[in-house]
Design a protein around this motif. Structure first.
Motif, PDB file in Angstrom:
ATOM      1  N   VAL A  13       0.827  -1.201   0.000  1.00  0.00           N
ATOM      2  CA  VAL A  13       0.000   0.000   0.000  1.00  0.00           C
ATOM      3  C   VAL A  13       0.864   1.255   0.000  1.00  0.00           C
ATOM      4  O   VAL A  13       0.596   2.206  -0.740  1.00  0.00           O
ATOM      5  N   ASP A  14       1.923   1.259   0.794  1.00  0.00           N
ATOM      6  CA  ASP A  14       2.834   2.409   0.805  1.00  0.00           C
ATOM      7  C   ASP A  14       3.417   2.658  -0.578  1.00  0.00           C
ATOM      8  O   ASP A  14       3.523   3.801  -1.031  1.00  0.00           O
ATOM      9  N   THR A  15       3.771   1.590  -1.268  1.00  0.00           N
ATOM     10  CA  THR A  15       4.336   1.711  -2.614  1.00  0.00           C
ATOM     11  C   THR A  15       3.296   2.230  -3.601  1.00  0.00           C
ATOM     12  O   THR A  15       3.598   3.074  -4.448  1.00  0.00           O
ATOM     13  N   ILE A  16       2.066   1.759  -3.493  1.00  0.00           N
ATOM     14  CA  ILE A  16       0.982   2.240  -4.361  1.00  0.00           C
ATOM     15  C   ILE A  16       0.751   3.729  -4.130  1.00  0.00           C
ATOM     16  O   ILE A  16       0.605   4.507  -5.082  1.00  0.00           O
ATOM     17  N   GLU A  17       0.706   4.144  -2.878  1.00  0.00           N
ATOM     18  CA  GLU A  17       0.471   5.552  -2.580  1.00  0.00           C
ATOM     19  C   GLU A  17       1.582   6.435  -3.143  1.00  0.00           C
ATOM     20  O   GLU A  17       1.315   7.509  -3.693  1.00  0.00           O
ATOM     21  N   LYS A  18       2.814   5.983  -3.054  1.00  0.00           N
ATOM     22  CA  LYS A  18       3.936   6.740  -3.622  1.00  0.00           C
ATOM     23  C   LYS A  18       3.809   6.802  -5.144  1.00  0.00           C
ATOM     24  O   LYS A  18       3.994   7.859  -5.758  1.00  0.00           O
ATOM     25  N   ALA A  19       3.473   5.686  -5.774  1.00  0.00           N
ATOM     26  CA  ALA A  19       3.324   5.655  -7.230  1.00  0.00           C
ATOM     27  C   ALA A  19       2.168   6.543  -7.687  1.00  0.00           C
ATOM     28  O   ALA A  19       2.276   7.235  -8.711  1.00  0.00           O
TER      29      ALA A  19
END
Length: 133
Positions: A82-88
């Motif tokens: 989820v953290d990676t999705i939010e950054k992307a």
């Protein structure tokens, strides 16, 4: 290809997702993932020449809402993904803003790259969810 057409094409490829299998009592995250897939399909299938940009805007908004719900549903169990999705997603918003301000090959290419990265991060979440869904 006109700059707006490139932008629409780049955003349309944001997500190429597989859905969770239909099961009774599935976790909400599975339904959210399926909703993102359906919204991405609607956007990808949008006919700009027939429906104009208003339909694309609607489809983008639907996709944004589906992504927000997916992130909310997945946060507890899949925090890293989820953290990676939010950054992307933030990177894509930044790229789209830059492309709107200065539509050109460099900014449109950046949108495509950011869209591809977001697609990949959501795909990784789908892979992590395989045993859940």
């Amino acid at each position: 290809m006109r700059p707006i057409s490139r932008l629409v094409a780049a955003v349309a490829v944001v997500l190429v997702l597989g859905g969770c299998a239909d099961e009774p009592d599935r976790p909400a995250v599975c339904d959210s993932y399926d909703s993102v897939q359906a919204s991405a399909d609607d956007l990808r299938n949008a006919n700009v020449s027939e429906n104009g940009l208003s339909q694309v805007r609607t489809d983008l908004e639907d996709l944004r809402h589906a992504l927000v719900q997916l992130v909310d549903d997945a946060r507890a169990q899949y925090a890293t993904e989820v953290d990676t999705i939010e950054k992307a997603a933030a990177d894509l918003r930044t790229a789209v803003t830059a492309a709107r301000a200065d539509p050109g090959p460099m900014t449109l290419s950046a949108v495509g790259d950011a869209a591809a990265w977001l697609r990949e991060t959501v795909h990784r979440l789908g892979t992590a969810m395989a045993d859940t869904c």
